[in-house]
Design an enzyme around this catalytic site. Structure first.
Site, mmCIF file in Angstrom:
data_model
loop_
_atom_site.group_PDB
_atom_site.id
_atom_site.type_symbol
_atom_site.label_atom_id
_atom_site.label_comp_id
_atom_site.label_asym_id
_atom_site.label_seq_id
_atom_site.Cartn_x
_atom_site.Cartn_y
_atom_site.Cartn_z
ATOM 1 N N LYS A 178 -0.417 -43.062 -11.003
ATOM 2 C CA LYS A 178 0.079 -42.317 -12.176
ATOM 3 C C LYS A 178 -0.701 -41.008 -12.258
ATOM 4 C CE LYS A 178 0.987 -42.865 -17.161
ATOM 5 N NZ LYS A 178 0.876 -43.725 -18.350
ATOM 6 N N SER A 200 5.217 -44.409 -20.873
ATOM 7 C CA SER A 200 5.094 -43.146 -20.179
ATOM 8 C C SER A 200 4.975 -43.257 -18.665
ATOM 9 C CB SER A 200 3.873 -42.386 -20.701
ATOM 10 O OG SER A 200 2.688 -43.119 -20.423
ATOM 11 N N SER A 215 2.924 -48.294 -22.335
ATOM 12 C CA SER A 215 3.348 -47.454 -21.208
ATOM 13 C C SER A 215 3.382 -48.124 -19.848
ATOM 14 C CB SER A 215 2.458 -46.222 -21.109
ATOM 15 O OG SER A 215 2.884 -45.281 -22.030
HETATM 16 N N1 GLN Z 1 5.227 -45.002 -26.130
HETATM 17 C C1 GLN Z 1 3.900 -45.028 -26.677
HETATM 18 C C2 GLN Z 1 3.523 -43.666 -27.216
HETATM 19 O O1 GLN Z 1 4.261 -42.744 -27.017
HETATM 20 C C3 GLN Z 1 2.924 -45.512 -25.675
HETATM 21 C C4 GLN Z 1 2.376 -44.507 -24.751
HETATM 22 C C5 GLN Z 1 1.358 -45.052 -23.808
HETATM 23 O O2 GLN Z 1 1.129 -46.266 -23.741
HETATM 24 N N2 GLN Z 1 0.713 -44.157 -23.103
HETATM 25 O O3 GLN Z 1 2.502 -43.533 -27.828
#
Ligand code: GLN
Length: 482
Positions: free
Chosen positions: A67, A142, A166
């Site tokens: 990532k 994400s 994410s």
């Molecule tokens: N969708 C969640 C957010 O936007 C989680 C993001 C993440 O885990 N990095 O905060």
């Protein structure tokens, strides 16, 4: 996971992965960077060692996707944000260092929502990654790029970070396994910080068995991250053997959840019951505060963590500024995505004097209630089985202009981040339209190993699905049309 040997060279594995990465890149937009030159060099080094009968690591020659918020000098680290576009890291994250010490070879940096803010990968400065099952749908986020790289069988594993879902949500959207470990299991050192009190590093795989090995290699105390737990994988949470009681959360069973997601849960529950498990229904009313608490606590931490991007210390600096404050303002204005700015504003607001007690402190109290509620739940059951998100992958563009709708995607994933618990997204088949369905297994702190083993048992006791995507005809798909 296949590793390099005299019979199977690292070069063959790496070249195959690179070829696939390039083949799918145009349609799916998985990578921010493909590591052609360096990966080939590393594969040659490993093959040379094997030829000379030297010892190689437990991941010798295994290609993996990283990532693009994990720091290492190769290919820079952009976090899919304009503000880090030209950034080359002087450090290597602990997770990367541990993987590479065992011979794993990074073949590409995967796309994400900028700074990991989002649930669809649409907040990336470089544009969205497409879902592995349907090019008109989001990959989830994400860590969308990592999930799709594994789902399309480009690599056997990819790294992810999970601050509020994410890893698990894109895993569920693409039919692969996604592990968010116990908070503190893996070092956060060298990963672009989002919400430091919930950030967790973890993995995507197609085989739950691989998670066991990856955890063994990467978990453990790191002097560079004081929240890491000592002797992590050696001290698994003790269960009465075997795991018997599975909890399901009554509060998640409502009309806001897609009927096919509910049906998938019901099917799994019946399978578990038939296999001799006791199903325990749980009332967890404090979970209804989780989303609101998360979207106060995490933006507060985001605002603080992103304040370091000032145009002085890191890559991007806006060109037309006459004063220092103009330089800050222009750099941050041009360098951050709208969602990054929204979180910085919310975060500074909830921390500001006069509002701190009303928002941040209240959210912190709700977080304690949630932790207590999980502790009580785990007195009644061993593990909890729940949906990862209220729906399967949604259409590209459907929610990106509606922040609240996007935040609601996280309603079932964030509670365990606030409580620091491990969660494993497992693939459980497809919708009638062929979209992936996933559920998550959640356990007490330090139960990661048991969850992985339980998932292995679930996947192997029941008719096994082929999670590898059918890639025939991919090259004929154009511009998001089916
Ligand atoms: N969708 C969640 C957010 O936007 C989680 C993001 C993440 O885990 N990095 O905060």
């Amino acid at each position: 996971m296949k590793t390099a040997s005299k019979a199977l060279s690292a070069m063959t594995m790496v070249k195959e992965a690179l070829e696939k990465a390039h083949k799918y890149q145009e349609d799916y937009h998985i990578f921010n960077f493909i590591n052609d030159v360096d990966a080939i060099k590393k594969a040659a080094e490993i093959d040379e060692k094997i030829k000379n009968d030297e010892t190689v690591g437990r991941l010798a020659g295994v290609p993996y996707a990283l990532k693009d918020n994990f720091l290492s000098p190769e290919g820079g680290t952009t976090a899919s944000a304009h503000i880090l576009e030209e950034f080359t890291s002087p450090v290597t994250s602990t997770v990367v260092a541990k993987l590479e010490a065992e011979g794993a070879i990074m073949i590409g940096r995967t796309n994400l929502d900028a700074f990991a803010h989002g649930s669809s990968t649409e907040n990336s400065y470089y544009g969205p990654t497409k879902n592995s099952k349907d090019l008109e749908r989001v990959a989830g986020g994400s860590s969308g790029g990592s999930a799709v790289a594994v789902a399309l069988d480009i690599v056997p594993f990819a790294t992810g970070s999970d601050t509020g879902g994410s890893i698990r949500q894109p895993a569920a959207f693409n039919g692969v396994y996604g592990l968010k470990p116990t908070y503190g299991a893996l070092s956060r050192y060298g990963v672009v910080a989002m919400g430091s009190s919930t950030d967790c590093m973890g993995f995507f795989t197609r085989d739950p068995e691989d998670l066991d090995l990856l955890m063994e290699i990467t978990a453990g105390q790191d002097p560079k991250d004081l929240t890491t737990l000592p002797d992590f994988y050696g001290q698994n949470h003790e269960f009465d053997d075997p795991i018997k009681k599975i909890g399901i959360i009554r509060d998640f069973d409502n009309d806001a959840v897609d009927s096919e997601v509910r049906a998938a849960l019901a099917r799994k529950v019946e399978e578990l019951r038939a296999a001799g498990h006791e199903i325990v229904e749980l009332d967890m009313p404090a979970l209804k505060y989780a989303l609101a608490a998360y979207y106060i606590i995490v933006p507060a931490e985001v605002a603080s963590n992103l304040s370091r991007h000032d145009g002085i210390r890191y890559a991007f600096r806006s060109a037309d500024s006459n004063t220092l404050s103009e330089l800050y303002e222009n750099t941050r204005n041009e360098g951050f995505m709208p969602e990054n700015k929204r979180r910085i504003m919310i975060g500074n607001f909830v921390l500001s004097s006069g509002f701190y007690d009303a928002y941040y402190l209240k959210a912190a109290k709700a977080r304690t209630l949630i932790i207590d509620e999980y502790n009580k739940a785990f007195e009644k059951c061993d593990l909890i089985l729940a949906p990862v998100s209220p729906n399967p992958a949604f259409k590209l563009g459907e929610k990106v202009n509606d922040p609240v709708a996007m935040y609601l995607e996280d309603v079932m994933s964030v509670p365990l981040n606030l409580a620091g618990l491990p969660g494993l997204a497992i693939p459980v088949g497809e919708t009638k339209d062929g979209l992936s369905l996933g559920l998550q297994l959640v356990g007490p702190r330090r139960s990661d190993q048991s969850i992985i083993r339980f998932a292995k048992q679930m996947c192997c006791d029941q008719p096994h699905e082929d999670h590898h995507a059918d890639l025939s005809g991919v090259s004929t798909v154009e511009g998001g049309e089916e």
